[in-house]
Design a protein around this motif. Structure first.
Motif, mmCIF file in Angstrom:
data_model
loop_
_atom_site.group_PDB
_atom_site.id
_atom_site.type_symbol
_atom_site.label_atom_id
_atom_site.label_comp_id
_atom_site.label_asym_id
_atom_site.label_seq_id
_atom_site.Cartn_x
_atom_site.Cartn_y
_atom_site.Cartn_z
ATOM 1 N N ASP A 64 0.841 -1.195 0.000
ATOM 2 C CA ASP A 64 0.000 0.000 0.000
ATOM 3 C C ASP A 64 0.879 1.250 0.000
ATOM 4 O OD1 ASP A 64 0.908 0.299 2.600
ATOM 5 O OD2 ASP A 64 -1.053 0.046 3.538
ATOM 6 N N SER A 65 0.271 2.411 0.091
ATOM 7 C CA SER A 65 1.020 3.674 0.030
ATOM 8 C C SER A 65 1.928 3.881 1.240
ATOM 9 C CB SER A 65 0.048 4.848 -0.092
ATOM 10 O OG SER A 65 -0.858 4.848 0.990
ATOM 11 N N TYR A 66 1.716 3.114 2.318
ATOM 12 C CA TYR A 66 2.560 3.206 3.507
ATOM 13 C C TYR A 66 3.666 2.155 3.499
ATOM 14 C CZ TYR A 66 -1.237 6.123 5.148
ATOM 15 O OH TYR A 66 -2.178 7.106 5.263
ATOM 16 N N GLY A 67 3.711 1.327 2.465
ATOM 17 C CA GLY A 67 4.740 0.295 2.367
ATOM 18 C C GLY A 67 4.387 -1.004 3.068
ATOM 19 N N LEU A 68 3.155 -1.125 3.556
ATOM 20 C CA LEU A 68 2.730 -2.354 4.226
ATOM 21 C C LEU A 68 2.249 -3.371 3.188
ATOM 22 C CD1 LEU A 68 0.688 -0.852 7.200
ATOM 23 C CD2 LEU A 68 3.008 -1.775 7.263
ATOM 24 N N THR A 69 2.460 -4.633 3.480
ATOM 25 C CA THR A 69 1.994 -5.699 2.601
ATOM 26 C C THR A 69 0.506 -5.908 2.815
ATOM 27 O OG1 THR A 69 4.155 -6.762 2.690
ATOM 28 C CG2 THR A 69 2.305 -8.123 1.994
ATOM 29 N N CYS A 70 -0.266 -5.870 1.728
ATOM 30 C CA CYS A 70 -1.720 -6.027 1.780
ATOM 31 C C CYS A 70 -2.154 -7.159 0.856
ATOM 32 C CB CYS A 70 -2.422 -4.760 1.326
ATOM 33 S SG CYS A 70 -2.085 -3.317 2.311
ATOM 34 N N CYS A 71 -3.340 -7.681 1.125
ATOM 35 C CA CYS A 71 -3.956 -8.635 0.216
ATOM 36 C C CYS A 71 -5.451 -8.683 0.503
ATOM 37 C CB CYS A 71 -3.337 -10.020 0.341
ATOM 38 S SG CYS A 71 -3.655 -10.834 1.893
ATOM 39 N N GLU A 72 -6.171 -9.323 -0.401
ATOM 40 C CA GLU A 72 -7.616 -9.494 -0.267
ATOM 41 C C GLU A 72 -7.892 -10.978 -0.060
ATOM 42 O OE1 GLU A 72 -10.943 -9.288 -3.519
ATOM 43 O OE2 GLU A 72 -10.352 -7.267 -2.909
ATOM 44 N N LEU A 73 -8.671 -11.271 0.968
ATOM 45 C CA LEU A 73 -9.054 -12.644 1.277
ATOM 46 C C LEU A 73 -10.542 -12.827 1.024
ATOM 47 C CD1 LEU A 73 -7.325 -12.922 4.751
ATOM 48 C CD2 LEU A 73 -6.560 -14.044 2.689
ATOM 49 N N GLU A 74 -10.934 -14.032 0.648
ATOM 50 C CA GLU A 74 -12.349 -14.378 0.520
ATOM 51 C C GLU A 74 -12.601 -15.699 1.225
ATOM 52 O OE1 GLU A 74 -13.277 -14.470 -3.656
ATOM 53 O OE2 GLU A 74 -13.580 -12.308 -3.726
ATOM 54 N N TRP A 75 -13.791 -15.799 1.818
ATOM 55 C CA TRP A 75 -14.174 -17.034 2.496
ATOM 56 C C TRP A 75 -15.693 -17.067 2.632
ATOM 57 C CZ3 TRP A 75 -11.989 -21.443 3.124
ATOM 58 C CH2 TRP A 75 -12.449 -22.353 4.056
ATOM 59 N N ILE A 76 -16.262 -18.240 2.475
ATOM 60 C CA ILE A 76 -17.706 -18.401 2.688
ATOM 61 C C ILE A 76 -17.921 -18.715 4.159
ATOM 62 C CG2 ILE A 76 -19.751 -19.759 2.140
ATOM 63 C CD1 ILE A 76 -18.554 -20.160 -0.663
ATOM 64 N N THR A 77 -18.640 -17.839 4.824
ATOM 65 C CA THR A 77 -18.934 -18.021 6.238
ATOM 66 C C THR A 77 -20.394 -17.648 6.479
ATOM 67 O OG1 THR A 77 -18.310 -17.376 8.489
ATOM 68 C CG2 THR A 77 -18.000 -15.736 6.799
ATOM 69 N N VAL A 82 -17.612 -13.614 2.071
ATOM 70 C CA VAL A 82 -17.098 -12.422 2.735
ATOM 71 C C VAL A 82 -15.734 -12.094 2.135
ATOM 72 C CG1 VAL A 82 -16.322 -11.460 4.944
ATOM 73 C CG2 VAL A 82 -18.346 -12.917 4.860
ATOM 74 N N ARG A 83 -15.527 -10.826 1.837
ATOM 75 C CA ARG A 83 -14.258 -10.351 1.289
ATOM 76 C C ARG A 83 -13.650 -9.375 2.295
ATOM 77 N NH1 ARG A 83 -15.600 -8.024 -3.909
ATOM 78 N NH2 ARG A 83 -15.577 -10.175 -4.585
ATOM 79 N N VAL A 84 -12.364 -9.579 2.614
ATOM 80 C CA VAL A 84 -11.665 -8.749 3.587
ATOM 81 C C VAL A 84 -10.339 -8.298 2.982
ATOM 82 C CG1 VAL A 84 -10.546 -8.747 5.855
ATOM 83 C CG2 VAL A 84 -12.704 -9.948 5.556
ATOM 84 N N VAL A 85 -10.042 -7.008 3.096
ATOM 85 C CA VAL A 85 -8.736 -6.484 2.708
ATOM 86 C C VAL A 85 -7.964 -6.252 3.996
ATOM 87 C CG1 VAL A 85 -7.477 -4.606 1.594
ATOM 88 C CG2 VAL A 85 -9.647 -5.401 0.640
ATOM 89 N N VAL A 86 -6.758 -6.816 4.057
ATOM 90 C CA VAL A 86 -5.967 -6.780 5.280
ATOM 91 C C VAL A 86 -4.529 -6.396 4.958
ATOM 92 C CG1 VAL A 86 -5.387 -9.240 5.174
ATOM 93 C CG2 VAL A 86 -5.434 -8.113 7.377
ATOM 94 N N SER A 87 -3.899 -5.669 5.887
ATOM 95 C CA SER A 87 -2.473 -5.385 5.773
ATOM 96 C C SER A 87 -1.770 -6.012 6.968
ATOM 97 C CB SER A 87 -2.203 -3.873 5.721
ATOM 98 O OG SER A 87 -2.468 -3.279 6.963
#
Length: 106
Positions: A64-77, A82-87
């Protein structure tokens, strides 16, 4: 002084790191927008944590713009996707934190 280049993990190792860190809910941080979403939206905290513990990476990793590693996760719950963006913050395993930036029910 030399330039420090942050290591960009591969998808498999990143997913393992996310699943390990998510086992301890005290290491999950929620942004203010996410907290407001829980009050009004269809996504619950339990669904987000399930996605972090069990989800599969659908996009990323990227920085991301702060240099942190990010990704998008998906899971059926709870019968819903459900889709979650996490760093991920921190390099030492005991100091890693997950920052939930976005969550939605698809």
């Amino acid at each position: 002084m030399s330039n420090v280049v942050q290591f960009q993990p591969k998808r498999v190792s990143l997913l393992r790191i996310i699943h390990e860190v998510a086992q301890d809910s005290s290491r999950i941080r929620l942004g203010p927008a996410i907290q407001a979403e829980f009050a009004t939206g269809p996504v619950s905290l339990r669904q987000v944590i399930n996605c972090l513990k069990n989800g599969k990476i659908s996009q990323g990793p990227y920085q991301d713009s702060y240099g942190l590693t990010c990704c998008e996760l998906e899971w059926i719950t709870a019968g819903r996707l459900v889709r979650v963006v996490v760093s991920i913050e921190g390099n030492a395993p005991a100091q890693r934190l997950l920052h939930v930036l976005f969550a939605e029910e698809v």
